[in-house]
Design a protein around this motif. Structure first.
Motif, PDB file in Angstrom:
ATOM      1  N   HIS A   1       0.836  -1.205   0.000  1.00 41.19           N
ATOM      2  CA  HIS A   1       0.000   0.000   0.000  1.00 41.19           C
ATOM      3  C   HIS A   1       0.872   1.257   0.000  1.00 41.19           C
ATOM      4  CE1 HIS A   1      -3.761   2.133   0.625  1.00 41.19           C
ATOM      5  NE2 HIS A   1      -3.279   2.749   1.688  1.00 41.19           N
TER       6      HIS A   1
ATOM      7  N   ARG B   1       1.188   3.678  -3.683  1.00 43.96           N
ATOM      8  CA  ARG B   1       0.800   5.097  -3.670  1.00 43.96           C
ATOM      9  C   ARG B   1       1.648   5.900  -4.633  1.00 43.96           C
ATOM     10  NH1 ARG B   1       2.809   7.712   1.999  1.00 43.96           N
ATOM     11  NH2 ARG B   1       4.610   6.356   2.012  1.00 43.96           N
TER      12      ARG B   1
ATOM     13  N   PHE C   1      -5.145   3.302  -9.135  1.00 40.55           N
ATOM     14  CA  PHE C   1      -6.093   3.747  -8.108  1.00 40.55           C
ATOM     15  C   PHE C   1      -6.880   2.560  -7.558  1.00 40.55           C
ATOM     16  CE2 PHE C   1      -5.553   8.188  -9.267  1.00 40.55           C
ATOM     17  CZ  PHE C   1      -5.948   8.875  -8.132  1.00 40.55           C
TER      18      PHE C   1
ATOM     19  N   GLN D   1      -4.676   0.353  -5.365  1.00 38.13           N
ATOM     20  CA  GLN D   1      -4.414   1.018  -4.095  1.00 38.13           C
ATOM     21  C   GLN D   1      -5.639   0.953  -3.182  1.00 38.13           C
ATOM     22  OE1 GLN D   1      -1.862   1.624  -2.678  1.00 38.13           O
ATOM     23  NE2 GLN D   1      -1.713   3.586  -1.683  1.00 38.13           N
ATOM     24  N   MET D   2      -6.811   1.162  -3.744  1.00 32.94           N
ATOM     25  CA  MET D   2      -8.036   1.089  -2.937  1.00 32.94           C
ATOM     26  C   MET D   2      -8.252  -0.326  -2.417  1.00 32.94           C
ATOM     27  SD  MET D   2     -10.572   2.493  -1.451  1.00 32.94           S
ATOM     28  CE  MET D   2     -10.701   4.132  -2.099  1.00 32.94           C
TER      29      MET D   2
ATOM     30  N   GLY E   1      -5.947  -0.829   0.431  1.00 29.57           N
ATOM     31  CA  GLY E   1      -6.448  -0.049   1.558  1.00 29.57           C
ATOM     32  C   GLY E   1      -7.638  -0.707   2.217  1.00 29.57           C
TER      33      GLY E   1
ATOM     34  N   HIS F   1      -8.779   9.535   5.950  1.00 28.62           N
ATOM     35  CA  HIS F   1      -8.002   8.912   4.881  1.00 28.62           C
ATOM     36  C   HIS F   1      -8.866   8.034   3.966  1.00 28.62           C
ATOM     37  CE1 HIS F   1      -4.486   7.176   2.912  1.00 28.62           C
ATOM     38  NE2 HIS F   1      -4.911   5.969   3.239  1.00 28.62           N
TER      39      HIS F   1
ATOM     40  N   MET G   1      -9.852   9.144   0.082  1.00 28.81           N
ATOM     41  CA  MET G   1      -9.344   8.273  -0.992  1.00 28.81           C
ATOM     42  C   MET G   1     -10.494   7.652  -1.793  1.00 28.81           C
ATOM     43  SD  MET G   1      -6.221   8.652  -1.224  1.00 28.81           S
ATOM     44  CE  MET G   1      -4.629   8.796  -0.457  1.00 28.81           C
TER      45      MET G   1
ATOM     46  N   ALA H   1     -11.533  10.291  -4.113  1.00 28.00           N
ATOM     47  CA  ALA H   1     -10.541  10.399  -5.187  1.00 28.00           C
ATOM     48  C   ALA H   1     -10.739   9.290  -6.223  1.00 28.00           C
ATOM     49  CB  ALA H   1      -9.126  10.345  -4.613  1.00 28.00           C
TER      50      ALA H   1
ATOM     51  N   VAL I   1      -6.104  13.199  -3.107  1.00 29.06           N
ATOM     52  CA  VAL I   1      -4.985  12.317  -2.759  1.00 29.06           C
ATOM     53  C   VAL I   1      -3.928  13.096  -1.977  1.00 29.06           C
ATOM     54  CG1 VAL I   1      -3.013  11.052  -3.746  1.00 29.06           C
ATOM     55  CG2 VAL I   1      -5.316  10.626  -4.602  1.00 29.06           C
TER      56      VAL I   1
ATOM     57  N   ALA J   1      -4.982  13.463   1.506  1.00 33.89           N
ATOM     58  CA  ALA J   1      -5.224  12.228   2.250  1.00 33.89           C
ATOM     59  C   ALA J   1      -3.983  11.386   2.512  1.00 33.89           C
ATOM     60  CB  ALA J   1      -6.263  11.381   1.518  1.00 33.89           C
ATOM     61  N   ILE J   2      -2.871  11.705   1.882  1.00 35.53           N
ATOM     62  CA  ILE J   2      -1.652  10.935   2.134  1.00 35.53           C
ATOM     63  C   ILE J   2      -1.101  11.321   3.511  1.00 35.53           C
ATOM     64  CG2 ILE J   2       0.774  10.662   1.447  1.00 35.53           C
ATOM     65  CD1 ILE J   2      -0.099  10.748  -1.437  1.00 35.53           C
TER      66      ILE J   2
END
Length: 157
Positions: free
Chosen positions: A11, A15, A54, A57-58, A61, A96, A100, A103, A138, A141-142
């Protein structure tokens, strides 16, 4: 080695694919929009790679959030009011994931609208606007290093 460190490592590194592909696609889309350039096969490929990054990554997450991360039980266990009063739990338990998710939605909407557009300039514009919203979310939220809830920019296993 357990599941948490591996998923967190992935993760953390995916990013950068999201950020790099997002910025590259945004610059290309803005250039296409502003310059009136035709939508090309390369534009579509970059769009697919960006949306896929994306999505990946989701997914990572969501695996973390669904119980692999030690933050999730703490943020859900003590009740919402208590979690919201603790900045780190609030960030990882609510801010977060919500930012995300927004996003991801902006990326998918920008991609879908651009694919339905008939004119190349409209395709570039829709994609650029979707990415602009997504990349701003993004960036917010990082968990940037140096913040109270910050994490390392490059994580090892």
């Amino acid at each position: 080695m357990g599941t948490y460190p591996v998923v967190l490592f992935l993760h953390s590194w995916v990013r950068w694919a999201v950020v790099l592909l997002g910025v590259l696609a945004l610059v290309r889309a803005l250039g296409g929009w502003r310059g009136g350039r035709e939508w090309t096969r390369g534009d579509r490929r970059l769009q697919v790679f960006c949306v896929s990054a994306f999505d990946t990554q989701m997914l990572l997450g969501m695996v973390l959030y669904s119980g692999v991360s030690p933050f999730t039980p703490f943020s859900l266990e003590g009740g919402l009011r208590e979690s919201l009063s603790h900045p780190t739990l609030r960030f990882f338990g609510l801010e977060h994931p919500a930012l995300m998710l927004l996003a991801l939605v902006a990326t998918h909407v920008g991609s879908a609208v651009s694919q339905r557009a008939e004119v190349s300039v409209s395709r570039h514009r829709a994609w650029a606007l979707g990415l602009l919203v997504a990349m701003c979310l993004v960036a917010c939220a990082i968990p940037w290093a140096g913040l109270s809830h910050g994490r390392p920019l490059f994580r090892g296993l």
